[in-house]
Design a protein around this motif. Structure first.
Motif, PDB file in Angstrom:
ATOM      1  N   ALA A 138      48.626  70.493 -44.940  1.00  0.00           N
ATOM      2  CA  ALA A 138      48.886  69.597 -43.600  1.00  0.00           C
ATOM      3  C   ALA A 138      48.048  70.171 -42.568  1.00  0.00           C
ATOM      4  O   ALA A 138      47.810  71.287 -42.117  1.00  0.00           O
ATOM      5  N   VAL A 139      47.699  69.113 -41.319  1.00  0.00           N
ATOM      6  CA  VAL A 139      46.892  69.137 -40.270  1.00  0.00           C
ATOM      7  C   VAL A 139      47.719  68.365 -39.236  1.00  0.00           C
ATOM      8  O   VAL A 139      48.118  67.414 -39.519  1.00  0.00           O
ATOM      9  N   LEU A 140      47.579  69.204 -38.032  1.00  0.00           N
ATOM     10  CA  LEU A 140      48.081  68.397 -36.743  1.00  0.00           C
ATOM     11  C   LEU A 140      46.972  67.284 -36.477  1.00  0.00           C
ATOM     12  O   LEU A 140      45.944  67.280 -36.718  1.00  0.00           O
ATOM     13  N   ILE A 141      47.684  66.212 -35.887  1.00  0.00           N
ATOM     14  CA  ILE A 141      46.730  65.132 -35.546  1.00  0.00           C
ATOM     15  C   ILE A 141      46.805  65.213 -33.965  1.00  0.00           C
ATOM     16  O   ILE A 141      48.044  64.893 -33.261  1.00  0.00           O
ATOM     17  N   PRO A 142      45.656  65.556 -33.325  1.00  0.00           N
ATOM     18  CA  PRO A 142      45.622  65.778 -31.567  1.00  0.00           C
ATOM     19  C   PRO A 142      45.843  64.411 -31.160  1.00  0.00           C
ATOM     20  O   PRO A 142      45.432  63.362 -31.562  1.00  0.00           O
ATOM     21  N   THR A 143      46.066  64.356 -29.841  1.00  0.00           N
ATOM     22  CA  THR A 143      45.957  63.060 -29.163  1.00  0.00           C
ATOM     23  C   THR A 143      44.602  63.121 -28.266  1.00  0.00           C
ATOM     24  O   THR A 143      43.945  64.073 -28.297  1.00  0.00           O
ATOM     25  N   GLU A 144      44.029  62.026 -27.815  1.00  0.00           N
ATOM     26  CA  GLU A 144      42.967  61.880 -27.438  1.00  0.00           C
ATOM     27  C   GLU A 144      42.864  62.531 -25.879  1.00  0.00           C
ATOM     28  O   GLU A 144      41.827  62.896 -25.453  1.00  0.00           O
ATOM     29  N   SER A 145      43.952  63.057 -25.382  1.00  0.00           N
ATOM     30  CA  SER A 145      43.868  63.948 -24.430  1.00  0.00           C
ATOM     31  C   SER A 145      43.601  65.344 -24.521  1.00  0.00           C
ATOM     32  O   SER A 145      43.362  66.319 -23.583  1.00  0.00           O
ATOM     33  N   GLU A 146      43.882  65.719 -25.882  1.00  0.00           N
ATOM     34  CA  GLU A 146      43.521  67.130 -26.348  1.00  0.00           C
ATOM     35  C   GLU A 146      42.486  67.332 -27.107  1.00  0.00           C
ATOM     36  O   GLU A 146      41.792  68.304 -27.410  1.00  0.00           O
ATOM     37  N   ALA A 147      41.848  66.124 -27.630  1.00  0.00           N
ATOM     38  CA  ALA A 147      40.587  66.185 -28.582  1.00  0.00           C
ATOM     39  C   ALA A 147      39.652  64.930 -28.283  1.00  0.00           C
ATOM     40  O   ALA A 147      40.233  64.041 -27.748  1.00  0.00           O
ATOM     41  N   SER A 148      38.594  65.175 -28.742  1.00  0.00           N
ATOM     42  CA  SER A 148      37.614  63.745 -28.719  1.00  0.00           C
ATOM     43  C   SER A 148      38.218  62.662 -29.631  1.00  0.00           C
ATOM     44  O   SER A 148      39.104  62.915 -30.715  1.00  0.00           O
ATOM     45  N   VAL A 149      37.706  61.763 -29.470  1.00  0.00           N
ATOM     46  CA  VAL A 149      38.111  60.342 -30.316  1.00  0.00           C
ATOM     47  C   VAL A 149      37.815  60.876 -31.893  1.00  0.00           C
ATOM     48  O   VAL A 149      38.564  60.609 -32.637  1.00  0.00           O
ATOM     49  N   GLN A 150      36.484  61.104 -32.260  1.00  0.00           N
ATOM     50  CA  GLN A 150      36.074  61.643 -33.343  1.00  0.00           C
ATOM     51  C   GLN A 150      36.915  62.577 -34.135  1.00  0.00           C
ATOM     52  O   GLN A 150      37.339  62.483 -35.331  1.00  0.00           O
ATOM     53  N   GLU A 151      37.559  63.774 -33.423  1.00  0.00           N
ATOM     54  CA  GLU A 151      38.305  64.539 -33.956  1.00  0.00           C
ATOM     55  C   GLU A 151      39.537  64.207 -34.298  1.00  0.00           C
ATOM     56  O   GLU A 151      40.186  64.525 -35.373  1.00  0.00           O
ATOM     57  N   VAL A 152      40.274  63.098 -33.471  1.00  0.00           N
ATOM     58  CA  VAL A 152      41.437  62.586 -33.904  1.00  0.00           C
ATOM     59  C   VAL A 152      41.350  61.843 -35.030  1.00  0.00           C
ATOM     60  O   VAL A 152      42.265  61.691 -36.125  1.00  0.00           O
ATOM     61  N   LYS A 153      40.305  61.057 -35.209  1.00  0.00           N
ATOM     62  CA  LYS A 153      40.002  60.177 -36.320  1.00  0.00           C
ATOM     63  C   LYS A 153      39.832  60.892 -37.661  1.00  0.00           C
ATOM     64  O   LYS A 153      40.428  60.802 -38.684  1.00  0.00           O
ATOM     65  N   ASP A 154      38.995  62.203 -37.665  1.00  0.00           N
ATOM     66  CA  ASP A 154      38.908  63.286 -38.646  1.00  0.00           C
ATOM     67  C   ASP A 154      40.220  63.724 -39.369  1.00  0.00           C
ATOM     68  O   ASP A 154      40.292  63.785 -40.202  1.00  0.00           O
ATOM     69  N   ALA A 155      41.026  63.977 -38.380  1.00  0.00           N
ATOM     70  CA  ALA A 155      42.483  64.527 -38.650  1.00  0.00           C
ATOM     71  C   ALA A 155      43.339  63.374 -39.293  1.00  0.00           C
ATOM     72  O   ALA A 155      44.078  63.791 -40.380  1.00  0.00           O
ATOM     73  N   VAL A 156      43.254  62.092 -38.831  1.00  0.00           N
ATOM     74  CA  VAL A 156      43.978  60.957 -39.490  1.00  0.00           C
ATOM     75  C   VAL A 156      43.310  60.866 -41.042  1.00  0.00           C
ATOM     76  O   VAL A 156      44.089  60.655 -41.768  1.00  0.00           O
ATOM     77  N   ILE A 157      42.056  60.707 -40.990  1.00  0.00           N
ATOM     78  CA  ILE A 157      41.369  60.750 -42.326  1.00  0.00           C
ATOM     79  C   ILE A 157      42.026  61.946 -43.278  1.00  0.00           C
ATOM     80  O   ILE A 157      42.441  61.513 -44.303  1.00  0.00           O
ATOM     81  N   GLU A 158      41.817  63.045 -42.776  1.00  0.00           N
ATOM     82  CA  GLU A 158      42.390  64.032 -43.513  1.00  0.00           C
ATOM     83  C   GLU A 158      43.728  64.079 -43.942  1.00  0.00           C
ATOM     84  O   GLU A 158      43.987  64.566 -45.396  1.00  0.00           O
ATOM     85  N   THR A 159      44.508  63.712 -42.977  1.00  0.00           N
ATOM     86  CA  THR A 159      45.949  63.497 -43.202  1.00  0.00           C
ATOM     87  C   THR A 159      46.264  62.594 -44.405  1.00  0.00           C
ATOM     88  O   THR A 159      47.165  62.677 -45.455  1.00  0.00           O
ATOM     89  N   ILE A 160      45.607  61.219 -44.390  1.00  0.00           N
ATOM     90  CA  ILE A 160      45.865  60.290 -45.188  1.00  0.00           C
ATOM     91  C   ILE A 160      45.282  60.556 -46.640  1.00  0.00           C
ATOM     92  O   ILE A 160      46.214  60.462 -47.392  1.00  0.00           O
ATOM     93  N   HIS A 161      44.162  61.303 -46.672  1.00  0.00           N
ATOM     94  CA  HIS A 161      43.599  61.500 -47.858  1.00  0.00           C
ATOM     95  C   HIS A 161      44.475  62.547 -48.765  1.00  0.00           C
ATOM     96  O   HIS A 161      44.573  62.418 -49.979  1.00  0.00           O
TER      97      HIS A 161
END
Length: 249
Positions: free
Chosen positions: A68-91
């Motif tokens: 499990a990984v946290l998914i940051p908001t766009e105010s906390e991280a770059s768009v790419q970091e948010v997308k990477d966390a979403v991808i990791e979570t879904i996978h």
């Protein structure tokens, strides 16, 4: 089966092959996820889906679930970091075959594009439509109860290999009414369709023995769907009616 006026159908392994879900629908999400996120990132509906995943991820991290990984908001991280966390979570959630609402909702959102574009078509067994037509002609009410989200259910039967089957169904239920292995879920459905005092007039068809037991404890009549590719049935299933085709119900 006797004196039932209501039919509730599972999807995977019951009206559609498990292989369609495992070999077509799931890979559609995993293989196209990055491109899909890039293409739809600014859509308000995608933002809602990501927020559902974010809330679930926070709970999973708190529960100390492995991977499990946290998914940051766009105010906390770059768009790419948010997308990477979403991808990791879904996978990891899909690899674990989790039946949680946030994942199922996202999958349904992504499948919508595939169905509407014609890339996806819901595969339905040949014996299903004649049974639906027969039940409808007899005045029976037909519903779906699946772990997939209600929007995903509607897409599969609405854009099916047999055409639009939605007119056959009077309603759809997913795990928002409860897990399919819990008896209370079937009581909840019965209450919603005004059958709480007539659960014995409901026929539930599924491939899962744990769901069969739960529905039986709620007073439903049950039938086990034994389709090619389904998990082998154990000896505990022998006490129930088993069919390999809907024309045997």
């Amino acid at each position: 089966m006797s004196n039932y006026d209501t039919v509730i159908l599972d999807i995977e392994g019951t009206i559609t092959p498990i292989t369609f879900v495992k070999e077509t629908l799931f890979p559609y999400v995993t293989s196209g996820l990055t491109q899909f996120l890039n293409r739809t990132w600014d859509m308000p509906e995608l933002k809602q889906q990501v927020e559902l995943l974010r809330v679930q991820a926070q709970k999973d991290v708190q529960d100390k679930l492995e991977h499990a990984v946290l998914i940051p908001t766009e105010s906390e991280a770059s768009v790419q970091e948010v997308k990477d966390a979403v991808i990791e979570t879904i996978h990891w959630q899909m690899k674990a075959d989790r039946k949680i609402g946030a994942l199922k909702s996202f999958q349904g959102f992504m499948w919508k594009e595939g169905y509407e574009s014609g890339v996806l078509r819901g595969v339905v067994y040949d014996d299903v439509v004649p049974a639906l037509e027969k039940w409808k002609a007899e005045g029976k009410t037909i519903y779906i109860y699946s772990s997939g989200s209600v929007p995903a259910q509607k897409l599969l039967v609405g854009y099916s290999s047999k055409g639009d089957l939605m007119p056959f169904f009077s309603g759809y239920f997913d795990t928002s009414v409860g897990l399919k292995t819990e008896t209370e879920s079937y009581r909840n459905i019965a209450k919603q369709i005004n059958k709480e005092n007539k659960t014995d007039s409901i026929l539930f068809v599924t491939d899962n023995i744990h769901e069969i037991v739960a529905a039986t404890q709620a007073g439903y009549q049950v039938v086990i769907s034994d389709r090619p590719g389904n998990a082998p049935l154990g000896p505990e299933s022998k006490q129930f009616k088993i069919v390999t085709s809907f024309d045997q119900i």
